[in-house]
Design a protein around this motif. Sequence first.
Motif, PDB file in Angstrom:
ATOM      1  N   THR A 232     -23.248 104.871  -7.788  1.00 50.93           N
ATOM      2  CA  THR A 232     -23.789 105.682  -8.897  1.00 50.93           C
ATOM      3  C   THR A 232     -24.558 106.878  -8.361  1.00 50.93           C
ATOM      4  OG1 THR A 232     -23.931 103.720 -10.315  1.00 50.93           O
ATOM      5  CG2 THR A 232     -25.271 105.620 -10.921  1.00 50.93           C
ATOM      6  N   TYR A 235     -22.180 109.444  -6.784  1.00 47.39           N
ATOM      7  CA  TYR A 235     -21.397 110.171  -7.784  1.00 47.39           C
ATOM      8  C   TYR A 235     -22.269 111.182  -8.522  1.00 47.39           C
ATOM      9  CZ  TYR A 235     -18.481 111.086 -11.876  1.00 47.39           C
ATOM     10  OH  TYR A 235     -17.744 111.701 -12.869  1.00 47.39           O
ATOM     11  N   VAL A 249     -20.979 105.508 -16.497  1.00 51.53           N
ATOM     12  CA  VAL A 249     -20.929 105.625 -15.039  1.00 51.53           C
ATOM     13  C   VAL A 249     -21.404 104.325 -14.393  1.00 51.53           C
ATOM     14  CG1 VAL A 249     -21.873 106.835 -13.047  1.00 51.53           C
ATOM     15  CG2 VAL A 249     -21.180 108.125 -15.066  1.00 51.53           C
ATOM     16  N   THR A 253     -19.032 101.888 -12.091  1.00 47.70           N
ATOM     17  CA  THR A 253     -19.328 101.590 -10.686  1.00 47.70           C
ATOM     18  C   THR A 253     -19.474 100.086 -10.462  1.00 47.70           C
ATOM     19  OG1 THR A 253     -21.687 101.957 -11.122  1.00 47.70           O
ATOM     20  CG2 THR A 253     -20.403 103.813 -10.241  1.00 47.70           C
ATOM     21  N   ILE A 291     -14.583 108.750 -10.436  1.00 46.84           N
ATOM     22  CA  ILE A 291     -15.540 108.311  -9.413  1.00 46.84           C
ATOM     23  C   ILE A 291     -14.843 108.136  -8.069  1.00 46.84           C
ATOM     24  CG2 ILE A 291     -17.036 106.394  -8.728  1.00 46.84           C
ATOM     25  CD1 ILE A 291     -17.727 106.021 -11.669  1.00 46.84           C
ATOM     26  N   THR A 294     -13.948 111.528  -6.612  1.00 47.48           N
ATOM     27  CA  THR A 294     -15.134 112.260  -6.180  1.00 47.48           C
ATOM     28  C   THR A 294     -15.674 111.709  -4.867  1.00 47.48           C
ATOM     29  OG1 THR A 294     -15.695 112.710  -8.502  1.00 47.48           O
ATOM     30  CG2 THR A 294     -17.442 112.990  -6.865  1.00 47.48           C
ATOM     31  N   LEU A 295     -15.606 110.392  -4.692  1.00 47.56           N
ATOM     32  CA  LEU A 295     -16.083 109.757  -3.462  1.00 47.56           C
ATOM     33  C   LEU A 295     -14.999 109.678  -2.399  1.00 47.56           C
ATOM     34  CD1 LEU A 295     -18.233 106.824  -4.943  1.00 47.56           C
ATOM     35  CD2 LEU A 295     -18.923 109.151  -4.369  1.00 47.56           C
TER      36      LEU A 295
END
Length: 430
Positions: A232, A235, A249, A253, A291, A294-295
């Motif tokens: 979290t 992100y 979110v 996660t 997510i 993005t990671l």
Amino acid sequence: MPLTRGKKPTASTGSKIPKLNAAATENQEEGLQVKRSSSPPRGAPKKRTAFIDITNAHKVQLSLPGRKKKSGTKTVRKTTSTSVPAKNQANLKKSSSVSSEGTATEKERSDSEEEVKEEEPQEDVAAPVGKLEDASPPAGRELPAHLRRQPIPKEFDIDAANSEDLYMCPEYAKEIFDYLKQREEKFLLSDYMPQQPSLNPEMRAILVDWLVEVQENFELYHETLYLAVKMTDHYLSKAPIHREMLQLVGSTTMLIASKFEERSPPCVEDFLYICDDAYTREELISMEASILQTLSFDINIPIPYRFLRRYAKCVSASMDTLTLARYYCELSLMEMDLMPVRGSLLASACLLLALVTKDLGGWTPILQFHTGYQTSDLAPAVRRLYQMLLAPAEDKLKAVRNKYCHKVFFEVTSVPLVDEDILEKALASQ
């Protein structure tokens, strides 16, 4: 009369089975050989026998090691003047002259066989062995530092007791946690709230408190909770969101962390249910994809919970002492100013505070060896944890305290806090 399936027909004593003549047997063998040598149908896998063709077994002569050869058989070995030494040629001439006169004696046959045996090592084995002996590294050459395994002193070897337990990886346990410490450099965080105009630290604390309840209700591992909080934060440090999407979110996660850590993770409908159907299935799946992208799908983030168990083993901490350190560590998840602290350092600070609170001593040399931290490195984080415990608990953020007040967690919330002077004395000692 039809035969019963699974039973072989038995011949009666008076019945006679006709024998095939030699011509019929040869024709049958030729038919089998022709059928076997036919090309397979298109698309069929290529046949591969494990040893030899069973149908040709009667035509194959095997030479097994250790089996003596018959006296009537002679083995012919092709030799050339270029490959056989002069001594071997003389011996071969001697053995051939003896065989022309009659049968060779047993000693001469054994001598010729020994010479043949000596020929093979000279061609195949002797030269490579000599090269291997000569290929020893020079005296001045050493392994690189990153490949060199550092010896562990006997008094600091905490994995020797688990030498027979393969699941504990006693040979590589220290290297594994050293690698996790190195990976922490990739996941360093800073205060990202200035990049989130719609959020504040209080909203994040409420979300973490709710995630603690989710972990307890679903009976998930503690590693799942810590990993969900870490994802979290990572992100949110890269993607600004609206406050109405913050719970989505957090639940997403937790879903990803459950897939990563749990044996039987909850399904999507379970997370939609705990969100009181505030989001749709399509929104949760879309957030999951966002997510992970993005990671960069790198979610194996080092968490303090794993380091804490490892470091508590260094001092053979009891379960109630370890649970007290876990209580401090889980409370720190809601603190925004403790979020940038490395997981290994935070775990060390929580363990040190628990040891001082239980009057079990300070930071020992074995802890310094395995953690890589000195007391001076842990002092700022320990003082921040102490201030966190002194602050009164908010009514909205009681999930962690309610969780650790049960008997299964040794009721560590009722353990009195250590005096500040005693703590400072422990932090001042090296």
